[in-house]
Design a protein around this motif. Structure first.
Motif, PDB file in Angstrom:
ATOM      1  N   LEU A 164       0.793  -1.225   0.000  1.00  0.00           N
ATOM      2  CA  LEU A 164       0.000   0.000   0.000  1.00  0.00           C
ATOM      3  C   LEU A 164       0.830   1.283   0.000  1.00  0.00           C
ATOM      4  N   ALA A 165       2.103   1.210   0.366  1.00  0.00           N
ATOM      5  CA  ALA A 165       2.899   2.427   0.470  1.00  0.00           C
ATOM      6  C   ALA A 165       4.241   2.356  -0.237  1.00  0.00           C
ATOM      7  N   SER A 166       4.499   1.300  -0.978  1.00  0.00           N
ATOM      8  CA  SER A 166       5.723   1.236  -1.791  1.00  0.00           C
ATOM      9  C   SER A 166       5.536   2.057  -3.062  1.00  0.00           C
ATOM     10  N   ALA A 167       6.618   2.281  -3.776  1.00  0.00           N
ATOM     11  CA  ALA A 167       6.505   2.942  -5.074  1.00  0.00           C
ATOM     12  C   ALA A 167       5.679   2.075  -6.028  1.00  0.00           C
ATOM     13  N   THR A 168       5.828   0.768  -5.910  1.00  0.00           N
ATOM     14  CA  THR A 168       5.037  -0.147  -6.733  1.00  0.00           C
ATOM     15  C   THR A 168       3.545   0.042  -6.469  1.00  0.00           C
ATOM     16  N   ALA A 169       3.188   0.197  -5.197  1.00  0.00           N
ATOM     17  CA  ALA A 169       1.783   0.409  -4.841  1.00  0.00           C
ATOM     18  C   ALA A 169       1.281   1.749  -5.370  1.00  0.00           C
ATOM     19  N   LEU A 170       2.115   2.767  -5.272  1.00  0.00           N
ATOM     20  CA  LEU A 170       1.734   4.093  -5.770  1.00  0.00           C
ATOM     21  C   LEU A 170       1.489   4.050  -7.274  1.00  0.00           C
ATOM     22  N   ILE A 171       2.320   3.346  -7.995  1.00  0.00           N
ATOM     23  CA  ILE A 171       2.143   3.214  -9.444  1.00  0.00           C
ATOM     24  C   ILE A 171       0.850   2.455  -9.747  1.00  0.00           C
ATOM     25  N   ARG A 172       0.584   1.389  -8.989  1.00  0.00           N
ATOM     26  CA  ARG A 172      -0.667   0.637  -9.191  1.00  0.00           C
ATOM     27  C   ARG A 172      -1.876   1.523  -8.949  1.00  0.00           C
ATOM     28  N   MET A 173      -1.857   2.290  -7.871  1.00  0.00           N
ATOM     29  CA  MET A 173      -2.973   3.176  -7.554  1.00  0.00           C
ATOM     30  C   MET A 173      -3.154   4.244  -8.626  1.00  0.00           C
ATOM     31  N   THR A 174      -2.032   4.732  -9.169  1.00  0.00           N
ATOM     32  CA  THR A 174      -2.100   5.741 -10.233  1.00  0.00           C
ATOM     33  C   THR A 174      -2.744   5.157 -11.484  1.00  0.00           C
ATOM     34  N   GLU A 176      -4.816   2.669 -11.636  1.00  0.00           N
ATOM     35  CA  GLU A 176      -6.239   2.444 -11.355  1.00  0.00           C
ATOM     36  C   GLU A 176      -7.028   3.753 -11.495  1.00  0.00           C
ATOM     37  N   ALA A 177      -6.425   4.852 -11.024  1.00  0.00           N
ATOM     38  CA  ALA A 177      -7.084   6.153 -11.159  1.00  0.00           C
ATOM     39  C   ALA A 177      -7.192   6.570 -12.622  1.00  0.00           C
ATOM     40  N   MET A 178      -6.176   6.251 -13.399  1.00  0.00           N
ATOM     41  CA  MET A 178      -6.203   6.581 -14.827  1.00  0.00           C
ATOM     42  C   MET A 178      -7.308   5.813 -15.536  1.00  0.00           C
ATOM     43  N   ALA A 179      -7.476   4.554 -15.169  1.00  0.00           N
ATOM     44  CA  ALA A 179      -8.525   3.746 -15.796  1.00  0.00           C
ATOM     45  C   ALA A 179      -9.910   4.288 -15.458  1.00  0.00           C
ATOM     46  N   ALA A 180     -10.047   4.835 -14.253  1.00  0.00           N
ATOM     47  CA  ALA A 180     -11.345   5.353 -13.820  1.00  0.00           C
ATOM     48  C   ALA A 180     -11.594   6.784 -14.272  1.00  0.00           C
ATOM     49  N   HIS A 181     -10.534   7.489 -14.666  1.00  0.00           N
ATOM     50  CA  HIS A 181     -10.660   8.908 -15.015  1.00  0.00           C
ATOM     51  C   HIS A 181      -9.908   9.211 -16.320  1.00  0.00           C
ATOM     52  N   PHE A 202       1.951  12.718  -8.010  1.00  0.00           N
ATOM     53  CA  PHE A 202       2.358  13.951  -7.325  1.00  0.00           C
ATOM     54  C   PHE A 202       2.399  15.123  -8.305  1.00  0.00           C
ATOM     55  N   ASP A 203       2.898  14.875  -9.515  1.00  0.00           N
ATOM     56  CA  ASP A 203       2.950  15.944 -10.519  1.00  0.00           C
ATOM     57  C   ASP A 203       1.536  16.376 -10.912  1.00  0.00           C
ATOM     58  N   ALA A 214      -6.394  12.709  -5.329  1.00  0.00           N
ATOM     59  CA  ALA A 214      -7.003  11.594  -4.599  1.00  0.00           C
ATOM     60  C   ALA A 214      -6.009  10.457  -4.387  1.00  0.00           C
ATOM     61  N   VAL A 215      -5.200  10.174  -5.418  1.00  0.00           N
ATOM     62  CA  VAL A 215      -4.187   9.121  -5.299  1.00  0.00           C
ATOM     63  C   VAL A 215      -3.163   9.499  -4.230  1.00  0.00           C
ATOM     64  N   VAL A 216      -2.663  10.727  -4.279  1.00  0.00           N
ATOM     65  CA  VAL A 216      -1.648  11.172  -3.329  1.00  0.00           C
ATOM     66  C   VAL A 216      -2.202  11.139  -1.910  1.00  0.00           C
ATOM     67  N   GLU A 217      -3.418  11.608  -1.720  1.00  0.00           N
ATOM     68  CA  GLU A 217      -4.017  11.621  -0.385  1.00  0.00           C
ATOM     69  C   GLU A 217      -4.189  10.206   0.159  1.00  0.00           C
ATOM     70  N   GLN A 218      -4.630   9.276  -0.685  1.00  0.00           N
ATOM     71  CA  GLN A 218      -4.805   7.901  -0.245  1.00  0.00           C
ATOM     72  C   GLN A 218      -3.464   7.259   0.082  1.00  0.00           C
ATOM     73  N   TYR A 219      -2.480   7.507  -0.780  1.00  0.00           N
ATOM     74  CA  TYR A 219      -1.139   6.963  -0.549  1.00  0.00           C
ATOM     75  C   TYR A 219      -0.565   7.475   0.771  1.00  0.00           C
ATOM     76  N   ILE A 220      -0.672   8.777   1.012  1.00  0.00           N
ATOM     77  CA  ILE A 220      -0.122   9.365   2.233  1.00  0.00           C
ATOM     78  C   ILE A 220      -0.858   8.836   3.460  1.00  0.00           C
TER      79      ILE A 220
END
Length: 298
Positions: A164-174, A176-181, A202-203, A214-220
């Motif tokens: 949930l907090a690795s760079a790998t997890a952040l990329i996965r969450m990103t 998923e957000a791209m697929a939804a938006h 983050f960018d 939303a991704v950054v907030e969830q990750y943090i």
């Protein structure tokens, strides 16, 4: 004795020089020249260190340590690097940051590495916490989300901090957000950088993109739960974050500190608070820490 070594600075210089060499060694592994066995790793390290004493200025360092320091110190260092390389490297990096990096001078520190996985180590009173088996202090395998749909970690358990907090997890969450938006700025940023990486969300958030925020907030939030847990267990003077995600600096640290505070036991009444910061030694941390450990054990 250790303080004398620090004042002399020779051991840290050794670690910095070895770090540069070992960084190239690890790069060669990631480029596809993987060394699959301990024996193979040992041979590769032998090749590196066989030539190391000839590097300009290193003779002076070995003279400082004594005539038997190279073979004795190298034996410890080599064994330290070969035995469970990735786990030991996390411990070594934690020791390096605690004694010579972001937590230098602190009595206690917890180092958390946010990379492909989540690693790190705990240093109390200048010594690594290794536990009964030598494998203690694995922050990445602390469960922080115990739900049926929690992402499964590489260790097999669902909801680990690593998932949930690795760079790998952040990329996965990103992704998923791209697929939804499909309208999100995330898509254009990913194209510009040749794919999704740990900076993409983050960018996008910095540009005001709602999905990125939303991704950054969830990750943090996930990271904050893990950091707060480590503080509640150890109450260290310093929490140091390293790895690619930590390169976000205050864009990560400021909201992380704000999220961690309310989760820390007694935070509203405490006279002392853990300092949450980023690590300073970079890829040299592991080798500096291994050199310090070899010195202590030699």
């Amino acid at each position: 004795m250790l303080q004398n070594v620090f004042r002399n600075g020779a051991l840290i210089r050794l670690g910095q020089q070895l770090g540069t060499v070992f960084h190239h060694f690890l790069q060669s592994i990631h480029r596809g020249g993987a060394i699959q066995t301990a024996a193979g790793t040992g041979h590769a390290l032998d090749d590196i260190f066989r030539h190391f004493p000839r590097v300009h200025g290193n003779q002076r360092f070995f003279a400082f340590l004594g005539p038997h320091a190279l073979p004795a110190g190298y034996r410890h260092l080599k064994a330290f690097l070969i035995q469970d390389l990735h786990h030991r490297a996390g411990h070594a990096a934690a020791l390096g940051e605690a004694l010579a990096g972001c937590a230098k001078g602190a009595e206690s520190a917890v180092i958390i590495t946010l990379g492909t996985g989540v690693g790190g180590g705990v240093v109390l009173g200048g010594k690594l916490l290794t536990g009964y088996t030598g494998a203690a202090a694995e922050p990445g395998h602390m469960v922080i989300l115990d739900t049926p749909d929690a992402p499964r970690c590489t260790c097999g358990r669902p909801g680990c901090l690593e998932s949930l907090a690795s760079a790998t997890a952040l990329i996965r969450m990103t992704k998923e957000a791209m697929a939804a938006h499909p309208e999100s700025t995330l898509h254009g940023l990913a194209v510009q950088s040749g794919g999704v990486n740990g900076r993409t969300a983050f960018d996008a958030a910095a540009q005001g993109d709602a999905a990125g925020k939303a991704v950054v907030e969830q990750y943090i939030h996930y990271l904050a739960v893990g950091v707060a847990n480590m503080i509640n267990i150890f109450f260290p003077e310093v929490i140091g974050l390293s790895g690619g995600v930590a390169n976000q600096g205050e864009n990560l640290l400021a909201p992380l500190r704000a999220a961690v505070g309310p989760m820390v036991f007694g935070n509203a009444y405490a006279q002392k608070h853990t300092r949450i910061t980023t690590c300073t030694l970079g890829y040299r941390a592991g080798v500096i820490g291994a050199a310090l450990l070899a010195k202590n054990q030699g």
